[in-house]
Design a protein around this motif. Structure first.
Motif, PDB file in Angstrom:
ATOM      1  N   CYS A  96       9.851   0.359   9.351  1.00  0.00           N
ATOM      2  CA  CYS A  96       9.417   0.900   8.074  1.00  0.00           C
ATOM      3  C   CYS A  96       8.064   1.760   8.126  1.00  0.00           C
ATOM      4  O   CYS A  96       7.816   2.068   6.918  1.00  0.00           O
ATOM      5  CB  CYS A  96       9.233  -0.290   7.268  1.00  0.00           C
ATOM      6  SG  CYS A  96       7.721  -1.455   7.986  1.00  0.00           S
ATOM      7  N   HIS A 101       6.978   5.836   2.672  1.00  0.00           N
ATOM      8  CA  HIS A 101       7.432   4.273   2.565  1.00  0.00           C
ATOM      9  C   HIS A 101       6.218   3.410   1.883  1.00  0.00           C
ATOM     10  O   HIS A 101       5.052   3.697   2.525  1.00  0.00           O
ATOM     11  CB  HIS A 101       7.923   3.778   3.874  1.00  0.00           C
ATOM     12  CG  HIS A 101       9.559   4.243   4.274  1.00  0.00           C
ATOM     13  ND1 HIS A 101      10.179   3.257   4.570  1.00  0.00           N
ATOM     14  CD2 HIS A 101      10.157   5.266   4.021  1.00  0.00           C
ATOM     15  CE1 HIS A 101      11.282   3.900   4.713  1.00  0.00           C
ATOM     16  NE2 HIS A 101      11.335   5.105   4.457  1.00  0.00           N
ATOM     17  N   ILE A 103       4.925  -0.421   2.040  1.00  0.00           N
ATOM     18  CA  ILE A 103       4.475  -1.377   3.070  1.00  0.00           C
ATOM     19  C   ILE A 103       3.671  -2.274   2.554  1.00  0.00           C
ATOM     20  O   ILE A 103       2.847  -2.345   1.726  1.00  0.00           O
ATOM     21  CB  ILE A 103       3.802  -0.882   4.203  1.00  0.00           C
ATOM     22  CG1 ILE A 103       4.587   0.432   4.913  1.00  0.00           C
ATOM     23  CG2 ILE A 103       3.831  -1.979   5.669  1.00  0.00           C
ATOM     24  CD1 ILE A 103       5.579   0.008   5.797  1.00  0.00           C
ATOM     25  N   ASP A 125       9.035  -3.677   4.773  1.00  0.00           N
ATOM     26  CA  ASP A 125       9.076  -2.360   3.901  1.00  0.00           C
ATOM     27  C   ASP A 125       9.379  -2.600   2.434  1.00  0.00           C
ATOM     28  O   ASP A 125      10.365  -3.495   2.233  1.00  0.00           O
ATOM     29  CB  ASP A 125      10.447  -1.619   4.507  1.00  0.00           C
ATOM     30  CG  ASP A 125      10.612  -0.189   4.054  1.00  0.00           C
ATOM     31  OD1 ASP A 125       9.903   0.252   2.956  1.00  0.00           O
ATOM     32  OD2 ASP A 125      11.289   0.693   4.613  1.00  0.00           O
TER      33      ASP A 125
END
Length: 149
Positions: A96, A101, A103, A125
């Motif tokens: 991830c 992205h 997190i 993720d």
């Protein structure tokens, strides 16, 4: 050995206060109550009148920079940036770690200055529903801290 580390880390984690959802700004303003690796942990302000002792924290943020050679990732939440260390040894954590992205990470709080530094225990993720997770995070943080304080 791995077995010795796992055994000693379980005892280490069991002595700590329960995990608390926090914002990076709260960690930046935290006061040290004991050594970072002790069960004393750090003290954050839950609101104007109450504070909480924390050492295990849930944090959520957007990936700004990944440095696998340094075993770190730089994340940002709505109150600032924070560094997560130990990402190479986190199960499924590397999957991830892409810029942009979102997190969520269970971490051990290690330092407050100049920015929060935390060591990853678990990462997930959240990018599939990033907008929802971002909107809800501050409310989740506030609700949990009110219940614990």
């Amino acid at each position: 050995s791995q077995a010795t580390w796992a055994s000693s880390s379980r005892g280490f984690l069991q002595r700590r206060p329960p995990p608390v959802k926090v914002l990076s700004g709260q960690l930046r303003a935290a006061g040290l109550r004991g050594a970072a690796d002790s069960e004393e942990g750090f003290v954050i302000r839950a609101d104007r009148a109450r504070s909480l002792r924390v050492s295990l924290v849930w944090m959520q943020g957007t990936v700004l920079d990944v440095q696998l050679d340094r075993d770190t990732v730089l994340l940002m939440d709505e109150t600032g940036t924070f560094t997560v260390q130990g990402v190479n040894s986190t199960p499924r954590g590397k999957q991830c770690l892409c810029q942009g992205h979102d997190i969520c990470s269970l971490t051990i709080f290690q330092a407050v200055s100049p920015e929060p530094v935390i060591r990853a225990v678990k990462m997930a993720d959240l990018s599939d529903f990033a907008a929802l997770h971002r909107r809800m995070w501050k409310l989740e943080v506030e609700e949990l801290q009110q219940m614990l304080a």
